[in-house]
Design an enzyme around this catalytic site. Structure first.
Site, PDB file in Angstrom:
ATOM      1  N   GLY A 148       8.678   0.531  -0.070  1.00  0.00           N
ATOM      2  CA  GLY A 148       9.306  -0.875   0.665  1.00  0.00           C
ATOM      3  C   GLY A 148       9.284  -0.488   2.114  1.00  0.00           C
ATOM      4  O   GLY A 148      10.167  -1.282   2.818  1.00  0.00           O
ATOM      5  N   HIS A 208      -4.328  -3.046   0.151  1.00  0.00           N
ATOM      6  CA  HIS A 208      -4.879  -4.300   0.039  1.00  0.00           C
ATOM      7  C   HIS A 208      -5.497  -5.039   0.954  1.00  0.00           C
ATOM      8  O   HIS A 208      -5.349  -6.113   1.189  1.00  0.00           O
ATOM      9  CB  HIS A 208      -3.387  -5.230  -0.521  1.00  0.00           C
ATOM     10  N   GLY A 254       0.702  -1.154   0.067  1.00  0.00           N
ATOM     11  CA  GLY A 254      -0.084  -0.026  -0.053  1.00  0.00           C
ATOM     12  C   GLY A 254       0.677   1.352  -0.074  1.00  0.00           C
ATOM     13  O   GLY A 254       2.030   1.207   0.095  1.00  0.00           O
ATOM     14  N   ASN A 255      -0.065   2.465  -0.085  1.00  0.00           N
ATOM     15  CA  ASN A 255       0.750   3.603  -0.098  1.00  0.00           C
ATOM     16  C   ASN A 255      -0.201   4.687   0.151  1.00  0.00           C
ATOM     17  O   ASN A 255      -1.552   4.687  -0.222  1.00  0.00           O
ATOM     18  CB  ASN A 255       1.518   4.081  -1.556  1.00  0.00           C
ATOM     19  N   GLU A 276       3.902   3.678  -6.914  1.00  0.00           N
ATOM     20  CA  GLU A 276       2.721   4.237  -7.189  1.00  0.00           C
ATOM     21  C   GLU A 276       2.528   5.759  -7.292  1.00  0.00           C
ATOM     22  O   GLU A 276       1.238   6.262  -7.567  1.00  0.00           O
ATOM     23  CB  GLU A 276       1.386   3.666  -6.426  1.00  0.00           C
ATOM     24  N   HIS A 286      -5.515  -6.381  -7.545  1.00  0.00           N
ATOM     25  CA  HIS A 286      -4.653  -5.628  -6.890  1.00  0.00           C
ATOM     26  C   HIS A 286      -5.067  -5.407  -5.532  1.00  0.00           C
ATOM     27  O   HIS A 286      -4.368  -5.450  -4.377  1.00  0.00           O
ATOM     28  CB  HIS A 286      -4.503  -4.468  -7.835  1.00  0.00           C
ATOM     29  N   HIS A 314      -4.149   3.953  -0.726  1.00  0.00           N
ATOM     30  CA  HIS A 314      -4.197   2.650  -1.398  1.00  0.00           C
ATOM     31  C   HIS A 314      -3.635   1.651  -0.848  1.00  0.00           C
ATOM     32  O   HIS A 314      -2.444   1.543  -0.217  1.00  0.00           O
ATOM     33  CB  HIS A 314      -3.444   2.841  -2.640  1.00  0.00           C
TER      34      HIS A 314
END
Length: 204
Positions: A43, A94, A27-28, A73, A156, A92
């Site tokens: 990371g 998951h 995620g970000n 992203e 995704h 964003h």
């Protein structure tokens, strides 16, 4: 760099991690800071971030201000801020139920509860798959998402936008809750169309 927004971003990352909306380095998140955005680094576990880890990027040029390796992203975060002046935060990640629906290519149904309609709106688009971090994914996301508040990304995960970081966080939490309800309930009728319109009018 805006120190308060940087710390807010770290705090939201910790919340997302503690609530299992993201795991490990997945995620970000980003937040608008004037003509720049602050974004999480690549990371790094989102539950272990500090405000000093955030990376500032000029929204217009896409140039990094200072040092650091931003999330891969970054292209779709920049695309959202450039095309959506109403958006000041992007998350964003998951989350499991959202990602199950995204893998199954099943649309998320916000018509199951009035709360989901109020927080997410009527439509949660499905973004066609493209390679993470690619310009192609950014282009598909901007073109398909339009003015929506949230979307699923095929194979995704999920993405939400907000007027600020907390607004976006509440949307992600709600998105995962509704995805879980949908998977547990199976094929059930949603709210009738007249009630959907009534609830949407209330939310405005």
């Amino acid at each position: 760099m805006n120190e308060q927004l940087s710390q807010d971003l770290a705090d939201i990352g910790r919340l997302l991690y503690e609530k299992r909306l993201t795991i490990a380095s997945g995620g970000n998140m980003s937040v608008r800071a004037g003509n720049s955005m602050l974004i999480t680094p690549s990371g790094v576990c989102k539950g272990m971030l500090s405000g000093r880890d955030m990376i500032e990027i000029d929204i217009s040029s896409g140039e990094i201000i200072g040092k650091g390796k931003p999330s891969i992203e970054t292209p779709f975060h920049l695309g959202i801020y450039r095309s959506r002046p109403d958006v000041n935060a992007v998350i964003h990640c998951h989350p499991v139920s959202c990602t199950v629906l995204a893998i199954q290519k099943k649309d998320l149904r916000t018509n199951l509860t009035p709360e989901s309609l109020m927080i997410l709106g009527k439509d949660v688009p499905m973004i066609p798959y493209d390679t993470p971090g690619s310009d192609g994914l950014a282009e598909k996301l901007i073109a398909t998402m339009g003015p929506s508040k949230a979307c699923l990304m095929q194979n995704h995960g999920a993405l939400v936008v907000g007027k600020d970081l907390m607004d976006a966080f509440f949307r992600m939490e709600t998105l995962e809750y509704i995805a879980t309800l949908q998977l547990k309930c199976g094929e059930v009728p949603g709210l009738p169309e007249d009630e959907i319109e009534r609830v949407l009018a209330m939310s405005k």
